[in-house]
Design a protein around this motif. Structure first.
Motif, PDB file in Angstrom:
ATOM      1  N   ASN A   1      -2.667 -10.251 -19.234  1.00 31.65           N
ATOM      2  CA  ASN A   1      -3.760 -10.884 -18.503  1.00 31.65           C
ATOM      3  C   ASN A   1      -4.721  -9.806 -18.006  1.00 31.65           C
ATOM      4  OD1 ASN A   1      -2.469 -13.386 -18.852  1.00 31.65           O
ATOM      5  ND2 ASN A   1      -1.197 -13.024 -17.043  1.00 31.65           N
ATOM      6  N   GLN A   2      -5.871 -10.233 -17.452  1.00 29.92           N
ATOM      7  CA  GLN A   2      -6.888  -9.280 -17.027  1.00 29.92           C
ATOM      8  C   GLN A   2      -7.452  -9.646 -15.656  1.00 29.92           C
ATOM      9  OE1 GLN A   2      -9.158 -10.061 -20.704  1.00 29.92           O
ATOM     10  NE2 GLN A   2      -9.315  -7.852 -20.946  1.00 29.92           N
ATOM     11  N   LEU A   3      -7.779  -8.626 -14.891  1.00 25.67           N
ATOM     12  CA  LEU A   3      -8.490  -8.767 -13.621  1.00 25.67           C
ATOM     13  C   LEU A   3      -9.719  -7.875 -13.665  1.00 25.67           C
ATOM     14  CD1 LEU A   3      -8.793  -9.634 -10.641  1.00 25.67           C
ATOM     15  CD2 LEU A   3      -7.293  -7.709 -10.040  1.00 25.67           C
TER      16      LEU A   3
ATOM     17  N   VAL B   1       0.864  -1.174   0.000  1.00 26.47           N
ATOM     18  CA  VAL B   1       0.000   0.000   0.000  1.00 26.47           C
ATOM     19  C   VAL B   1       0.904   1.228   0.000  1.00 26.47           C
ATOM     20  CG1 VAL B   1      -1.935   1.152   1.117  1.00 26.47           C
ATOM     21  CG2 VAL B   1      -1.688  -1.309   1.306  1.00 26.47           C
ATOM     22  N   LEU B   2       1.448   1.535  -1.171  1.00 27.14           N
ATOM     23  CA  LEU B   2       2.388   2.627  -1.321  1.00 27.14           C
ATOM     24  C   LEU B   2       1.857   3.606  -2.350  1.00 27.14           C
ATOM     25  CD1 LEU B   2       5.695   0.562  -1.508  1.00 27.14           C
ATOM     26  CD2 LEU B   2       4.727   1.675   0.497  1.00 27.14           C
ATOM     27  N   ALA B   3       2.015   4.892  -2.093  1.00 20.94           N
ATOM     28  CA  ALA B   3       1.545   5.903  -3.035  1.00 20.94           C
ATOM     29  C   ALA B   3       2.242   5.720  -4.369  1.00 20.94           C
ATOM     30  CB  ALA B   3       1.822   7.291  -2.470  1.00 20.94           C
ATOM     31  N   GLY B   4       1.463   5.837  -5.434  1.00 21.85           N
ATOM     32  CA  GLY B   4       2.034   5.726  -6.768  1.00 21.85           C
ATOM     33  C   GLY B   4       2.497   4.348  -7.127  1.00 21.85           C
ATOM     34  N   CYS B   5       1.951   3.322  -6.484  1.00 24.93           N
ATOM     35  CA  CYS B   5       2.445   1.971  -6.667  1.00 24.93           C
ATOM     36  C   CYS B   5       1.914   1.289  -7.902  1.00 24.93           C
ATOM     37  CB  CYS B   5       2.081   1.137  -5.434  1.00 24.93           C
ATOM     38  SG  CYS B   5       2.818  -0.496  -5.368  1.00 24.93           S
ATOM     39  N   GLY B   6       1.045   1.900  -8.653  1.00 26.18           N
ATOM     40  CA  GLY B   6       0.628   1.225  -9.868  1.00 26.18           C
ATOM     41  C   GLY B   6      -0.698   1.689 -10.415  1.00 26.18           C
TER      42      GLY B   6
ATOM     43  N   CYS C   1      -3.930  -3.518 -11.487  1.00 27.44           N
ATOM     44  CA  CYS C   1      -3.822  -4.963 -11.338  1.00 27.44           C
ATOM     45  C   CYS C   1      -2.448  -5.393 -10.848  1.00 27.44           C
ATOM     46  CB  CYS C   1      -4.146  -5.625 -12.682  1.00 27.44           C
ATOM     47  SG  CYS C   1      -3.947  -7.408 -12.710  1.00 27.44           S
ATOM     48  N   GLY C   2      -1.390  -4.693 -11.274  1.00 24.82           N
ATOM     49  CA  GLY C   2      -0.045  -5.056 -10.870  1.00 24.82           C
ATOM     50  C   GLY C   2       0.608  -6.016 -11.835  1.00 24.82           C
ATOM     51  N   ALA C   3       1.552  -6.807 -11.330  1.00 20.97           N
ATOM     52  CA  ALA C   3       2.367  -7.671 -12.183  1.00 20.97           C
ATOM     53  C   ALA C   3       1.544  -8.717 -12.915  1.00 20.97           C
ATOM     54  CB  ALA C   3       3.454  -8.355 -11.353  1.00 20.97           C
ATOM     55  N   LEU C   4       0.435  -9.160 -12.327  1.00 21.35           N
ATOM     56  CA  LEU C   4      -0.411 -10.161 -12.975  1.00 21.35           C
ATOM     57  C   LEU C   4      -0.811  -9.714 -14.372  1.00 21.35           C
ATOM     58  CD1 LEU C   4      -2.207 -12.737 -12.885  1.00 21.35           C
ATOM     59  CD2 LEU C   4      -3.991 -11.301 -11.866  1.00 21.35           C
ATOM     60  N   CYS C   5      -1.072  -8.427 -14.545  1.00 28.27           N
ATOM     61  CA  CYS C   5      -1.490  -7.904 -15.856  1.00 28.27           C
ATOM     62  C   CYS C   5      -0.360  -7.195 -16.585  1.00 28.27           C
ATOM     63  CB  CYS C   5      -2.665  -6.949 -15.685  1.00 28.27           C
ATOM     64  SG  CYS C   5      -4.068  -7.687 -14.815  1.00 28.27           S
ATOM     65  N   ALA C   6       0.660  -6.773 -15.845  1.00 30.48           N
ATOM     66  CA  ALA C   6       1.784  -6.082 -16.477  1.00 30.48           C
ATOM     67  C   ALA C   6       2.718  -7.045 -17.193  1.00 30.48           C
ATOM     68  CB  ALA C   6       2.556  -5.280 -15.439  1.00 30.48           C
ATOM     69  N   ASP C   7       2.821  -8.287 -16.716  1.00 27.11           N
ATOM     70  CA  ASP C   7       3.662  -9.290 -17.361  1.00 27.11           C
ATOM     71  C   ASP C   7       2.957  -9.776 -18.627  1.00 27.11           C
ATOM     72  OD1 ASP C   7       5.461  -9.044 -15.303  1.00 27.11           O
ATOM     73  OD2 ASP C   7       4.819 -10.858 -14.262  1.00 27.11           O
ATOM     74  N   ILE C   8       3.468  -9.381 -19.780  1.00 26.24           N
ATOM     75  CA  ILE C   8       2.825  -9.730 -21.045  1.00 26.24           C
ATOM     76  C   ILE C   8       3.487 -10.985 -21.588  1.00 26.24           C
ATOM     77  CG2 ILE C   8       2.202  -8.917 -23.344  1.00 26.24           C
ATOM     78  CD1 ILE C   8       2.472  -6.068 -22.272  1.00 26.24           C
ATOM     79  N   GLU C   9       2.799 -12.125 -21.438  1.00 23.38           N
ATOM     80  CA  GLU C   9       3.356 -13.422 -21.809  1.00 23.38           C
ATOM     81  C   GLU C   9       2.296 -14.222 -22.573  1.00 23.38           C
ATOM     82  OE1 GLU C   9       6.753 -14.354 -18.661  1.00 23.38           O
ATOM     83  OE2 GLU C   9       4.780 -14.330 -17.700  1.00 23.38           O
ATOM     84  N   VAL C  10       2.550 -15.501 -22.755  1.00 20.30           N
ATOM     85  CA  VAL C  10       1.610 -16.373 -23.460  1.00 20.30           C
ATOM     86  C   VAL C  10       1.026 -17.313 -22.413  1.00 20.30           C
ATOM     87  CG1 VAL C  10       1.270 -17.889 -25.438  1.00 20.30           C
ATOM     88  CG2 VAL C  10       3.104 -16.190 -25.480  1.00 20.30           C
ATOM     89  N   SER C  11       0.048 -16.816 -21.668  1.00 15.38           N
ATOM     90  CA  SER C  11      -0.439 -17.523 -20.488  1.00 15.38           C
ATOM     91  C   SER C  11      -1.455 -18.596 -20.867  1.00 15.38           C
ATOM     92  CB  SER C  11      -1.062 -16.536 -19.501  1.00 15.38           C
ATOM     93  OG  SER C  11      -0.098 -15.599 -19.064  1.00 15.38           O
ATOM     94  N   ARG C  12      -1.432 -19.695 -20.119  1.00 17.61           N
ATOM     95  CA  ARG C  12      -2.320 -20.827 -20.371  1.00 17.61           C
ATOM     96  C   ARG C  12      -3.000 -21.285 -19.077  1.00 17.61           C
ATOM     97  NH1 ARG C  12      -2.084 -19.063 -24.781  1.00 17.61           N
ATOM     98  NH2 ARG C  12      -1.273 -20.059 -26.666  1.00 17.61           N
ATOM     99  N   GLY C  13      -2.284 -21.963 -18.186  1.00 17.05           N
ATOM    100  CA  GLY C  13      -2.893 -22.489 -16.968  1.00 17.05           C
ATOM    101  C   GLY C  13      -2.997 -21.435 -15.873  1.00 17.05           C
TER     102      GLY C  13
END
Length: 558
Positions: free
Chosen positions: A405-407, A18-23, A422-434
């Motif tokens: 990815n999306q949240l 919980v940091l200001a400007g964290c994303g 969303c943070g890293a879950l959506c910032a990491d642009i990969e070829v996600s499957r499982g």
């Protein structure tokens, strides 16, 4: 009812960011942080290397969160699909991986000593107590023969596929354990994809090579195996009616879809109508997807269905379904309007436009910020090359397939908005499957594991600012010594009733923690816990304080 205090195992990892400007805008905190390296998970399998656009390379793999060694924390199983430069499948490099969580919250690679490093061309994984001995076993689907791995209770596994009578030579995708006949032991349902011909190649309009389209190949028959005891199964696909239709199956979930008290089976089919196998009488199934509104979308069109999320998205105490699809099809939200009847409510739910330019695979409902409603994660990755998204850190093969990815956050009535931070879950642009869901760090909220097409795996820690407390319920049948898959847990808290299913089977090729997890919002306590057991019997248990895990045992309630 047994309860235990919160015992966080990763103190350094569970402090909310919980940091200001964290994303996000206005100083909003990132909701998910990448905890892969901090947790000690080290795994990268560069694939593919043969360069021949082998279609199974584009479709997997999956992953699982489960307690492999009986120490009451979540361990991680990663499925691998690998061929070397000569196209050989069975290689040491391509073995599946087991990571065991230690007391300090870090993971160690226990693959070699565990015997869980199966070396087929892996696709998906199912988790369940096959033997009724209180520990969790694994069933791995492959492009090629599947594999059953029996656990001795300490996290050591022995292959028992042939001895168990579980012969499946087709291209297996998702699978799951279920007690479809309510006799107390776990049966097995296996989804098969298609009859792939390796000599058939795909290509783009320009003539460049590409992964083949599924419509080039006929579908396959799914299979149902009944547990007959002593770790043995017999196939009942024909007498049960399951072999009445072929499909290009990818995802599956199990639930009572028509409210008659019997467990049903839903299958997401690629480029064809989905199946809703409704149990019309004991041990007999009929596909009623069309009449129930679950076969095709609102326009009457079948889509490229991949992953399935199941849960009570609108808070009306029944289950709704969400399916991921191919680019330009949009994902689909099926809202249950009455028992056995579903409407395509994708547009009203706010889920149509955000998915139109993406290709979804793994997906799950979960309460991210503990406010009492179910949010939604979708992990994405193309199967057809397109322009590379800016910021992609992948090699030349996978970069044109990478997507974010999306949240989606829920307003409590199944109206969703894309999370701004969303943070890293959506910032990491990969070829996600499982995608697998569970409280990995035991801090009361749900984390996510994503397996990617290039052979990497990510652990995303939930750092969302909390809107309330939580309760985690394990529904246990002591006569069986295992989680009561198929049970329904309902709680009363703060004047609100909430319902969750006990099942690890959801998403795509993956297995999640089966325990029922509730965000409580402003409620300071839980008034009561009710359980509908798999055979239809009902019990009620006293509630209590929030922010804890409890175990309710069959026979101990009212």
């Amino acid at each position: 009812m047994m309860a235990g205090p919160l015992a966080s195992r990763i103190p350094s990892l569970v402090v909310p960011l919980v940091l200001a400007g964290c994303g996000g805008p206005d100083g909003a905190a990132d909701l998910f942080a990448d905890a892969t390296a901090a947790s000690g998970i080290e795994f990268t399998l560069e694939r593919p290397v043969a360069g021949d656009y082998f279609m199974p390379d584009s479709m997997g793999p999956g992953c699982a969160l489960f307690d492999a060694d009986g120490d009451e924390d979540l361990d991680l199983y990663v499925v691998c699909g690998y061929r070397d430069a000569q196209g050989r499948v069975v290689t040491e490099r391509g073995a599946n991986r087991l990571f065991l969580q230690q007391e300090d919250g870090r993971f160690v690679d226990a693959t070699e000593r565990s015997g869980a490093g199966h070396r087929g061309y892996g696709m998906g994984v199912a988790v369940g107590d096959v033997e009724g001995d209180g520990d969790l076993d694994l069933y791995v689907t492959n492009y090629g023969p599947d594999c059953l791995l029996l656990n001795d209770g300490t996290g050591r596994f022995d292959e028992a596929t042939d001895a168990a009578g579980l012969a499946n030579e087709s291209w297996g995708s998702s699978a799951g354990f279920l007690d479809y006949d309510a006799d107390g032991d776990l049966d097995l349902f296996v989804v098969n994809y298609l009859a792939y011909d390796e000599n058939e190649a795909g290509e783009k309009a320009s003539g460049a090579p590409e992964y083949a389209s599924p419509v080039m190949f006929p579908g396959a028959l799914d299979r149902l195996f009944e547990n007959v005891g002593a770790s043995r199964f017999r196939e009942v696909s024909v007498p049960s009616g399951i072999r009445a239709a072929k499909g290009r199956g990818l995802g599956c979930v199990f639930s009572d879809l028509d409210g008659d008290g019997r467990l049903d089976i839903y299958v997401a089919n690629d480029a064809g109508a989905n199946f809703a196998w409704i149990q019309t009488e004991e041990r007999r199934f009929v596909d009623r997807a069309q009449s129930m509104g679950l076969a095709v979308n609102a326009f009457g069109r079948p889509e490229a269905s991949m992953g399935v999320a199941i849960g009570d998205a609108d808070g009306d105490l029944d289950v709704d379904l969400f399916l991921t699809h191919l680019v330009r099809e949009t994902n689909t939200f099926f809202r249950q309007t009455r028992p056995g009847s579903f409407d395509d409510d994708t547009f009203a739910a706010g889920l149509r436009a955000p998915s139109s330019e993406l290709t979804g695979f793994g997906t799950a409902f979960l309460d991210v910020e503990l406010d009492g409603d179910l949010d939604l994660i979708v992990v994405n990755g193309r199967v057809l090359r397109s322009q590379t998204v800016a910021g992609v850190q992948l090699g030349p093969h996978w970069a044109p397939y990478a997507e974010p990815n999306q949240l989606f956050l829920n307003d409590g009535k199944a109206r969703f908005v894309v999370a701004d931070a969303c943070g890293a879950l959506c910032a990491d642009i990969e070829v996600s499957r499982g995608l697998a869901i569970g409280d990995v760090d035991d801090d009361g909220d749900l984390d996510a594991v994503v397996s990617n097409g290039n052979g990497t795996v990510r652990l995303y820690r939930n750092d969302a600012p909390r809107a309330g407390g939580w309760l985690r319920v394990r529904a246990l049948d002591p006569t069986l010594g295992r989680d009561a898959y198929g049970a329904i847990v309902e709680i009363e808290a703060g004047g609100k009733r909430m319902r969750r299913s006990v099942t690890p089977v959801r998403s795509y090729l993956s297995s999640s923690d089966p325990r029922a997890h509730f965000g409580l919002g402003p409620a300071e306590s839980v008034e009561a816990v009710h359980v509908v057991w798999p055979d239809g019997s009902r019990e009620s248990f006293p509630g209590g304080s929030r922010d804890r895990s409890i175990t309710v045992q069959r026979g101990e309630g009212e």
